[in-house]
Design a protein around this motif. Sequence first.
Motif, PDB file in Angstrom:
ATOM      1  N   SER A   1      25.515  38.704  47.829  1.00 19.27           N
ATOM      2  CA  SER A   1      24.856  39.956  47.469  1.00 19.27           C
ATOM      3  C   SER A   1      23.832  39.724  46.371  1.00 19.27           C
ATOM      4  O   SER A   1      24.005  38.852  45.514  1.00 19.27           O
ATOM      5  CB  SER A   1      25.912  40.962  46.994  1.00 19.27           C
TER       6      SER A   1
ATOM      7  N   ASP B   1      23.200  42.081  44.324  1.00 22.04           N
ATOM      8  CA  ASP B   1      23.673  42.948  43.251  1.00 22.04           C
ATOM      9  C   ASP B   1      24.649  42.183  42.346  1.00 22.04           C
ATOM     10  O   ASP B   1      25.651  41.646  42.797  1.00 22.04           O
ATOM     11  CB  ASP B   1      24.376  44.153  43.894  1.00 22.04           C
TER      12      ASP B   1
ATOM     13  N   PRO C   1      33.035  43.106  53.966  1.00 26.56           N
ATOM     14  CA  PRO C   1      32.764  44.499  53.608  1.00 26.56           C
ATOM     15  C   PRO C   1      33.037  45.413  54.806  1.00 26.56           C
ATOM     16  O   PRO C   1      32.812  45.005  55.952  1.00 26.56           O
ATOM     17  CB  PRO C   1      31.265  44.508  53.251  1.00 26.56           C
TER      18      PRO C   1
ATOM     19  N   ARG D   1      34.461  47.252  44.140  1.00 24.99           N
ATOM     20  CA  ARG D   1      33.992  46.139  43.297  1.00 24.99           C
ATOM     21  C   ARG D   1      35.144  45.608  42.464  1.00 24.99           C
ATOM     22  O   ARG D   1      35.444  44.429  42.498  1.00 24.99           O
ATOM     23  CB  ARG D   1      32.876  46.605  42.361  1.00 24.99           C
TER      24      ARG D   1
ATOM     25  N   GLY E   1      30.419  47.375  50.641  1.00 23.68           N
ATOM     26  CA  GLY E   1      30.301  47.046  49.218  1.00 23.68           C
ATOM     27  C   GLY E   1      30.788  48.172  48.327  1.00 23.68           C
ATOM     28  O   GLY E   1      30.368  48.270  47.179  1.00 23.68           O
TER      29      GLY E   1
ATOM     30  N   VAL F   1      33.046  40.074  44.026  1.00 26.75           N
ATOM     31  CA  VAL F   1      33.428  39.036  44.999  1.00 26.75           C
ATOM     32  C   VAL F   1      34.121  37.873  44.289  1.00 26.75           C
ATOM     33  O   VAL F   1      35.104  37.332  44.789  1.00 26.75           O
ATOM     34  CB  VAL F   1      32.189  38.556  45.801  1.00 26.75           C
TER      35      VAL F   1
ATOM     36  N   GLU G   1      28.225  43.528  42.330  1.00 24.93           N
ATOM     37  CA  GLU G   1      28.970  43.175  43.540  1.00 24.93           C
ATOM     38  C   GLU G   1      29.354  41.699  43.536  1.00 24.93           C
ATOM     39  O   GLU G   1      30.453  41.337  43.949  1.00 24.93           O
ATOM     40  CB  GLU G   1      28.160  43.514  44.801  1.00 24.93           C
ATOM     41  N   ARG G   2      28.449  40.846  43.030  1.00 23.86           N
ATOM     42  CA  ARG G   2      28.766  39.409  42.967  1.00 23.86           C
ATOM     43  C   ARG G   2      29.990  39.162  42.099  1.00 23.86           C
ATOM     44  O   ARG G   2      30.858  38.359  42.430  1.00 23.86           O
ATOM     45  CB  ARG G   2      27.568  38.612  42.429  1.00 23.86           C
TER      46      ARG G   2
ATOM     47  N   ALA H   1      36.973  43.440  46.596  1.00 20.15           N
ATOM     48  CA  ALA H   1      35.609  43.630  47.101  1.00 20.15           C
ATOM     49  C   ALA H   1      35.418  42.847  48.396  1.00 20.15           C
ATOM     50  O   ALA H   1      35.967  41.758  48.554  1.00 20.15           O
ATOM     51  CB  ALA H   1      34.605  43.160  46.054  1.00 20.15           C
TER      52      ALA H   1
ATOM     53  N   ARG I   1      30.891  38.837  50.604  1.00 21.86           N
ATOM     54  CA  ARG I   1      29.553  38.595  51.148  1.00 21.86           C
ATOM     55  C   ARG I   1      28.634  38.167  50.013  1.00 21.86           C
ATOM     56  O   ARG I   1      28.910  38.425  48.833  1.00 21.86           O
ATOM     57  CB  ARG I   1      28.997  39.850  51.828  1.00 21.86           C
TER      58      ARG I   1
END
Length: 442
Positions: free
Chosen positions: A278, A280, A226, A253, A250, A287, A283-284, A273, A276
């Motif tokens: 996360s 959230d 990020p 996305r 982040g 990723v 956000e996952r 994205a 990391r």
Amino acid sequence: MTDLQDTIFARASGAGGAAIAVVRLSGPRTGDVLRKLTGALPQARLASLRALRDPQTEEVLDRALLLWFPGPASFTGEDSAELHLHGGPAVVADVAEALVGLGCRPAEGGEFTRRAFLHGKLDLTQAEAVADLVAAETSAQRRQALRQADGALGQLYAAWTARASRMLAHQEAAIEFTMDDLPTDLDRTARRMAAELAAEIAQHLDDGRRGEKLREGLSVAIVGPPNAGKSSLLNALSGREAAIVSAQPGTTRDVVECRLLLGGVPVTLADTAGLRASADEIEREGVRRARRRAQEADVLIAALPADSAPDAQTLALVAGRQDALLVATKCDLAEPPAEITGRSVLPTSARMGTGLAELTAELTRRAEQQAGATDAPLITRARHRAALHEARDLLMEAQAARQPELAAEAYRGVVRALGRLTGHVGVEDVLDIVFGDFCIGK
Ligand SMILES: Nc1nc2c(ncn2[C@@H]2O[C@H](COP(=O)(O)OP(=O)(O)OP(=O)(O)O)[C@@H](O)[C@H]2O)c(=O)[nH]1
Ligand SMILES: [K+]
Ligand SMILES: [Mg+2]
């Protein structure tokens, strides 16, 4: 699908206002339609200027240039024609209405080329190449499509199909002779031929997807932690604010894509994205998408900020990818390392605009290296690849088959798989070879 008794028409030139609109006609009523619109058939294959009249009202619809191509010496192989009209929408609409009144119907997408295929004017690879020529964005794509339209790929596949038919013929003859208790080496000959063809197909398949990459575009993905400046890099390389940039880690996305042209190769550059763990959910998912895109990418760019230690997740991702491009970002903030894990690093700063020309040059070099142009014709579609894989597997199967009948069945499969490539699936051809090509003679 297409009823060949229908006479079809379509505007062949681009939509919208233009000086001239070309309307194309094909099918059995074409000659009759021209006679009804203009009073007489024009000379074949020579341009004639004629008034087009609505046959119902006698009203002149336009004064147009006509081309009449009697079949079978036409693109579709059928009677066909071109009307070069004035390009106004009302002209085209009124002529279209008159054509419908004369029993024609609007063509479906690709229907002219489909008819050309059905009448043996083109094989399937050439029909595909017509579509590619129409869609070609770059000179390199045009060259590849033109080569395929000229039949280079189709001829290769047709020659392979003929060889597979010959193997089948040998194998079937071997079965016949065994029943007569005559010793033959027909079976061995077929297996030797199969081994040779399997090797050639394997080599053809092992092309690094050059043809497909040129046709579909090269996929380049930017990955990294990020706030590495991935989105800033995408924007700088594409010259527009395609992705949101912010100081908040982040931010990105979804996968954000830009189309670029590098060395005549269309390139899809994707920003992803930051990698990391996360809490959230959204956000996952971002990723996950980033990792998937990284896996699929032809070229992977790892963005690693110069002002912090190299990110472990990103390094893990590129560990298995010797081809990945390590890019140090934000080099205006800190001196970039000369290398990371023994691999060289390209220093950039999206903010200062440094290193971007070098990065673009490196991407261009890779695009040229990975896509297009070899001496041999190239696979340009997944369809080709699938059929060739099938043919190669069946050739291996035939070679390993213990029973001649099973070998023959595999050869039959090879002929079908290869025949599908050109659209000339002809197991009937085998019979001609069995009884004609080599003389069984008794
Ligand atoms: N000094 C400096 N700052 C930069 C540079 N590139 C990006 N930044 C800043 O770094 C921050 C993050 O930039 P982004 O481009 O959003 O980074 P990202 O990697 O896309 O971030 P995520 O999408 O959140 O993973 C922003 O505040 C940018 O202005 C650079 O070359 N130099
Ligand atoms: K950010
Ligand atoms: Mg981003």
